[in-house]
Design a protein around this motif. Structure first.
Motif, PDB file in Angstrom:
ATOM      1  N   PHE A   1       0.847  -1.186   0.000  1.00  0.00           N
ATOM      2  CA  PHE A   1       0.000   0.000   0.000  1.00  0.00           C
ATOM      3  C   PHE A   1       0.885   1.238   0.000  1.00  0.00           C
ATOM      4  O   PHE A   1       2.118   1.149   0.012  1.00  0.00           O
ATOM      5  N   ARG A   2       0.241   2.411   0.001  1.00  0.00           N
ATOM      6  CA  ARG A   2       0.957   3.682  -0.004  1.00  0.00           C
ATOM      7  C   ARG A   2       0.431   4.560   1.125  1.00  0.00           C
ATOM      8  O   ARG A   2      -0.708   4.403   1.554  1.00  0.00           O
ATOM      9  N   PHE A   3       1.263   5.498   1.553  1.00  0.00           N
ATOM     10  CA  PHE A   3       0.782   6.540   2.455  1.00  0.00           C
ATOM     11  C   PHE A   3       1.485   7.845   2.132  1.00  0.00           C
ATOM     12  O   PHE A   3       2.534   7.871   1.471  1.00  0.00           O
ATOM     13  N   VAL A   4       0.894   8.949   2.600  1.00  0.00           N
ATOM     14  CA  VAL A   4       1.407  10.289   2.331  1.00  0.00           C
ATOM     15  C   VAL A   4       1.713  10.973   3.652  1.00  0.00           C
ATOM     16  O   VAL A   4       1.021  10.775   4.654  1.00  0.00           O
ATOM     17  N   TYR A   5       2.766  11.790   3.638  1.00  0.00           N
ATOM     18  CA  TYR A   5       3.136  12.572   4.813  1.00  0.00           C
ATOM     19  C   TYR A   5       3.387  14.022   4.410  1.00  0.00           C
ATOM     20  O   TYR A   5       3.957  14.301   3.356  1.00  0.00           O
TER      21      TYR A   5
ATOM     22  N   GLN B   1      -3.449  10.442  -6.300  1.00  0.00           N
ATOM     23  CA  GLN B   1      -2.414   9.459  -6.619  1.00  0.00           C
ATOM     24  C   GLN B   1      -3.053   8.102  -6.939  1.00  0.00           C
ATOM     25  O   GLN B   1      -4.058   7.719  -6.358  1.00  0.00           O
ATOM     26  N   LYS B   2      -2.460   7.391  -7.896  1.00  0.00           N
ATOM     27  CA  LYS B   2      -2.973   6.097  -8.325  1.00  0.00           C
ATOM     28  C   LYS B   2      -1.925   5.023  -8.100  1.00  0.00           C
ATOM     29  O   LYS B   2      -0.838   5.108  -8.687  1.00  0.00           O
ATOM     30  N   PRO B   3      -2.206   4.000  -7.282  1.00  0.00           N
ATOM     31  CA  PRO B   3      -3.389   3.893  -6.418  1.00  0.00           C
ATOM     32  C   PRO B   3      -3.326   4.921  -5.288  1.00  0.00           C
ATOM     33  O   PRO B   3      -2.240   5.378  -4.921  1.00  0.00           O
TER      34      PRO B   3
ATOM     35  N   ILE C   1     -10.086   8.344   2.818  1.00  0.00           N
ATOM     36  CA  ILE C   1      -8.675   8.257   3.203  1.00  0.00           C
ATOM     37  C   ILE C   1      -8.548   8.805   4.621  1.00  0.00           C
ATOM     38  O   ILE C   1      -8.812   9.987   4.853  1.00  0.00           O
ATOM     39  N   PRO C   2      -8.168   7.988   5.591  1.00  0.00           N
ATOM     40  CA  PRO C   2      -8.011   8.470   6.971  1.00  0.00           C
ATOM     41  C   PRO C   2      -6.851   9.457   7.092  1.00  0.00           C
ATOM     42  O   PRO C   2      -5.843   9.333   6.390  1.00  0.00           O
TER      43      PRO C   2
ATOM     44  N   PHE D   1       5.026   7.540   0.055  1.00  0.00           N
ATOM     45  CA  PHE D   1       5.810   6.338   0.352  1.00  0.00           C
ATOM     46  C   PHE D   1       5.065   5.099  -0.127  1.00  0.00           C
ATOM     47  O   PHE D   1       3.834   5.024  -0.016  1.00  0.00           O
ATOM     48  N   GLU D   2       5.807   4.144  -0.627  1.00  0.00           N
ATOM     49  CA  GLU D   2       5.287   2.822  -0.962  1.00  0.00           C
ATOM     50  C   GLU D   2       5.680   1.862   0.164  1.00  0.00           C
ATOM     51  O   GLU D   2       6.806   1.912   0.663  1.00  0.00           O
ATOM     52  N   VAL D   3       4.752   0.985   0.546  1.00  0.00           N
ATOM     53  CA  VAL D   3       5.026  -0.015   1.578  1.00  0.00           C
ATOM     54  C   VAL D   3       4.779  -1.399   0.981  1.00  0.00           C
ATOM     55  O   VAL D   3       3.725  -1.658   0.380  1.00  0.00           O
TER      56      VAL D   3
END
Length: 304
Positions: free
Chosen positions: A21-25, A57-59, A95-96, A269-271
Motif C-alpha cells: 500500500f501507499r501513504f502520504v506525509y 495518486q494512483k493507487p 482516506i483516513p 511512500f510505498e510499503v
C-alpha cells in the motif's frame, strides 16, 4: 463528539487491506491563517490542495499522516473549521488522516493542548496499525498543560509526559513480522540535513530538541537499538524539505505543507510487506475551493 483520530481509525478499519500500500506525509500547514486575508485563503487552498493531491495518486494512499502545526492560533473556531474540512475530506475520499501535535496546536503560544485532545486526538501519543506496519505518533513538544517561559525549552521528551514510555511500549509490542514508522513534530538537533538541490544545513536551538538530556538520549538510543525495525522517522517544524540519516535511520523533514507559501509539497511512500520506500516528493496543486471564514492574525473573519 468523535475526534478526527477516532473517525480516522474507524475508517481505516473499514478499508480493504493489502501488504502492499501507499501513504502520504506532510506537515506545517497553518490552515486558513494569515497576516492578511489573501494569505489565509492561499494557505486554505494549499492545505486542501495537499489532501486533494494525495487523493489523486494512483493507487490512492491508504492513509495520510500530518506532522503537526496544522492550525496556527489553536483557537477553538480554528479547530472546529479544520475538523469540518477534514471530516468532509475523509467522507469524500475515504482516506483516513492522522495528526501528531505541533507547537502551534497549543491554544496560544504557551497554552495547553486541551483543544487538540478535544478535536484531534484524546491521546497525545497513539499508534496506527496497517498491514505489517505500525505508525507511532508522538508528542515531542512538551506537556499537554499550559507552559511558562520559552516554549522551545520544552521540545523533546524530558517534559512530554508519557511520550517516551508510550513509544517504547508500542515499539516493543510491534509484531515480529512488522516494521515501524515514527511521526513527531520537532526533529532532534543532530545530523546533517540535505535538500533536494544538494545543499546542507544543521539545526539551530529553536529548530530541534537537544540530544544530550537523559530522556532525549534514551529516545535516540532506543531508535538506534531498533534501527532494523524502524523504517523512517518523519518530522516537520522546520519549513523546508530535507533528508538525513541519524544512527542508520532515514529521517524525512517535510515542513512545506503551507506555513511557507511557495515550494509546497507532500511526500509519498510505498510499503511492501512492511518495507517503506524512499520518499517521493510531489508538488501540491492548490485547491480551487474558497473558505467561508478566515483567520487573520488573532481575528476570525467571514469570507468574503
Amino acid at each position: 463528539m468523535a475526534t478526527i483520530t477516532q473517525r480516522a481509525q474507524s475508517l481505516l478499519k473499514s478499508l480493504p487491506k493489502s501488504n502492499k500500500f501507499r501513504f502520504v506525509y506532510f506537515g506545517d500547514s497553518w490552515f486558513d491563517w494569515g497576516r492578511t486575508r489573501a494569505e489565509a485563503i492561499t494557505r486554505y487552498q494549499i492545505f486542501l490542495g495537499a489532501l486533494e493531491t494525495a487523493a489523486r495518486q494512483k493507487p490512492k494512499p491508504l492513509f495520510i499522516l500530518l506532522g503537526g502545526d496544522v492550525v496556527f492560533t489553536g483557537a477553538e473556531q480554528h479547530y472546529q473549521y479544520l475538523t469540518q474540512k477534514l471530516n468532509q475530506f475523509m467522507n469524500t475520499y475515504k482516506i483516513p488522516v492522522f495528526i501528531a501535535p505541533g507547537n502551534h496546536e497549543r491554544t496560544g503560544t504557551n497554552g495547553s493542548l486541551d483543544l487538540y485532545r478535544k478535536y484531534i486526538s484524546a491521546r497525545l501519543n497513539y499508534r496506527v496499525d496497517a498491514p505489517r506496519l505500525r505508525v507511532i505518533m508522538l508528542n515531542d513538544i512538551g506537556p499537554g498543560t499550559a507552559i511558562s517561559g520559552n516554549y522551545t525549552n520544552y521540545y523533546g521528551f524530558e517534559q512530554s509526559g508519557a511520550a517516551l514510555a508510550t513509544f517504547k511500549t508500542n515499539l516493543n509490542s510491534t509484531p515480529a513480522n512488522s516494521k515501524v514508522v515514527v511521526v513527531m513534530h520537532v526533529p532532534p538537533r543532530t545530523g546533517t540535513w540535505t535538500r533536494t538541490n544538494g545543499s546542507t544545513f544543521t539545526l539551530t536551538k529553536d529548530d530541534g530538541f537537544p540530544i544530550g538530556t537523559p530522556k532525549n538520549r534514551d529516545f535516540l538510543n532506543t531508535l538506534r537499538q531498533n534501527r532494523n525495525k524502524v523504517q523512517k522517522v518523519l518530522v516537520g517544524h522546520v519549513h523546508d524539505y530535507a533528508t538525513s540519516k541519524i544512527d542508520g535511520i532515514p529521517y524525512i523533514l517535510e515542513g512545506q505543507g503551507g506555513a511557507v507559501i511557495g515550494q509546497n509539497s507532500i511526500v509519498l511512500f510505498e510499503v511492501n510487506n512492511g518495507i517503506v520506500s524512499s520518499p517521493k516528493r510531489i508538488p501540491i496543486t492548490r485547491s480551487t475551493q474558497t473558505p467561508t471564514k478566515v483567520f487573520v492574525n488573532q481575528s476570525t473573519l467571514p469570507n468574503p
